[in-house]
Design an enzyme around this catalytic site. Structure first.
Site, PDB file in Angstrom:
ATOM      1  CE  LYS A 115      -4.524  -1.393   1.660  1.00 41.81           C
ATOM      2  NZ  LYS A 115      -5.715  -0.953   2.467  1.00 41.81           N
ATOM      3  CE  LYS A 197      -5.907 -13.318  -3.095  1.00 39.86           C
ATOM      4  NZ  LYS A 197      -5.961 -12.249  -2.159  1.00 39.86           N
ATOM      5  CE  LYS A 200     -10.784  -4.381  -1.433  1.00 37.54           C
ATOM      6  NZ  LYS A 200     -11.637  -4.852  -0.014  1.00 37.54           N
TER       7      LYS A 200
END
Ligand code: TRP
Length: 334
Positions: A115, A197, A200
């Site tokens: 992040k 993966k 979202k």
């Protein structure tokens, strides 16, 4: 444990749309825990603000996430469903646990590293201590098990370390929780790059199927899924990641094994196969979507649930926080 009841706790962020990976890996299984455990499911709005949010959207998504919990089969009579910011003990315990968490431990968290690379202009202290707030969520309820997706396992392990460290200084304060990671849904991969993966926040909308995508969108996305230049429908993650991912999704939504799915599609073309995966996905999500819409339309009902859930949760949270404050030596007035 609270009394003789084992406790399960999990949380979902009200930020962004949840994917079929989140559904299969976490949400779908949540309702099975209420038979065995006292269950808490929290909409973690305080976690969401570690990245900038638009207030009206955060508010809307908080309602939506609660509606989605219910649509995924969580009965508010059997589960405590609530919003994190409505129970102030989460933030309070979080401060205390910050003082029992090491800088080095937080620096090693994979999600923090990812992040902070992604939001390089806003590497705030909240992003860094995010796992401490998560530990507070879990430890406030004397939680035994934490059903989570694989990406959150590291945070639950850190939570265990924090709890053990605290217990070493102040014995018998916290129950030590265990993560439970569902086998299914662990490996739902991107439809565009099946070695990655499904996420979202993927920038390519065709890579991700959201729980709330409509039927046509779901079918279209599966039709565009990247496969390979062969024509055989066979599970082989290394050589055929795209086809293998579609077979897993098919198997998750139909309950059939991978072998059964391979047999069913033997001799068929990729086009038919992809369409079939789209159909079963859309069929499986249709009832969830209908229930979601029904719940979301009843704003007063959702607010009543928020109030009831926060009252239920507060009772337990208060007990743990008082115990912690007393152990630490904070003066207690009666
Ligand atoms: N960090 C979790 C996620 O992003 C959400 C979360 C917050 C959570 N607190 C929790 C999950 C406590 C389990 C238990 O998915």
């Amino acid at each position: 444990m609270f009394g003789d009841q084992k406790v399960s706790f999990s949380g979902v962020q009200p930020s962004g749309n949840l994917t079929i990976g989140n559904y299969l890996g976490a949400l779908r299984n949540f309702s099975t825990y209420s038979e065995e455990y006292k269950t808490f499911y929290c909409v973690v709005d305080e976690h969401a603000i570690t990245v900038r949010q638009i207030p009206a959207e955060l508010r809307r998504r908080t309602y939506e996430t609660l509606a989605l919990y219910m649509a995924c089969g969580l009965d508010p009579e059997k589960n405590t469903l609530y919003v994190q910011s409505m129970v102030h003990e989460h933030a309070e315990l979080s401060w205390i646990l910050n003082c029992f968490t090491m800088f080095g431990e937080l620096s090693r968290m994979t999600q923090f590293k990812d992040k902070s690379a992604k939001h390089a202009d806003n590497i705030n202290a909240g992003l860094f201590t995010y796992p401490v707030l998560m530990a507070s969520d879990i430890l406030l309820y004397q939680t035994d098990v934490v059903p989570v997706g694989i990406d959150q396992k590291q945070h639950v392990e850190l939570c265990r370390d924090i709890a053990m460290r605290f217990n070493q200084v102040y014995p018998d304060t916290f129950t030590i929780p265990e993560p439970i990671v569902a086998k299914q849904g662990r490996k739902i991969m991107s439809l565009a790059e099946p070695t990655k993966k499904m996420s979202k926040s993927d920038e390519n909308p065709n890579a991700v199927v959201y729980i709330l995508d409509d039927r046509d969108t779901i079918i279209r996305k599966f039709k565009r899924a990247v496969t390979d230049s062969e024509s055989e429908i066979r599970y082989d993650e290394a050589a055929k990641p795209g086809v293998s991912n579609l077979l897993s999704i098919y198997s998750c939504f139909t309950g059939k094994t991978i072998e059964e799915a391979e047999k069913e599609f033997a001799g068929k073309g990729y086009g038919d196969f992809k369409a079939a995966v789209g159909e079963v996905t859309a069929d499986a999500l249709a009832p969830v979507q209908a229930e979601f819409a029904r719940r979301l339309a009843d704003k007063a009902g959702l607010e009543a649930q928020m109030k009831k859930g926060a009252e239920e949760a507060s009772y337990y949270a208060r007990r743990t926080l008082s115990k912690v404050q007393k152990k630490l030596g904070f003066v207690q007035l009666h």
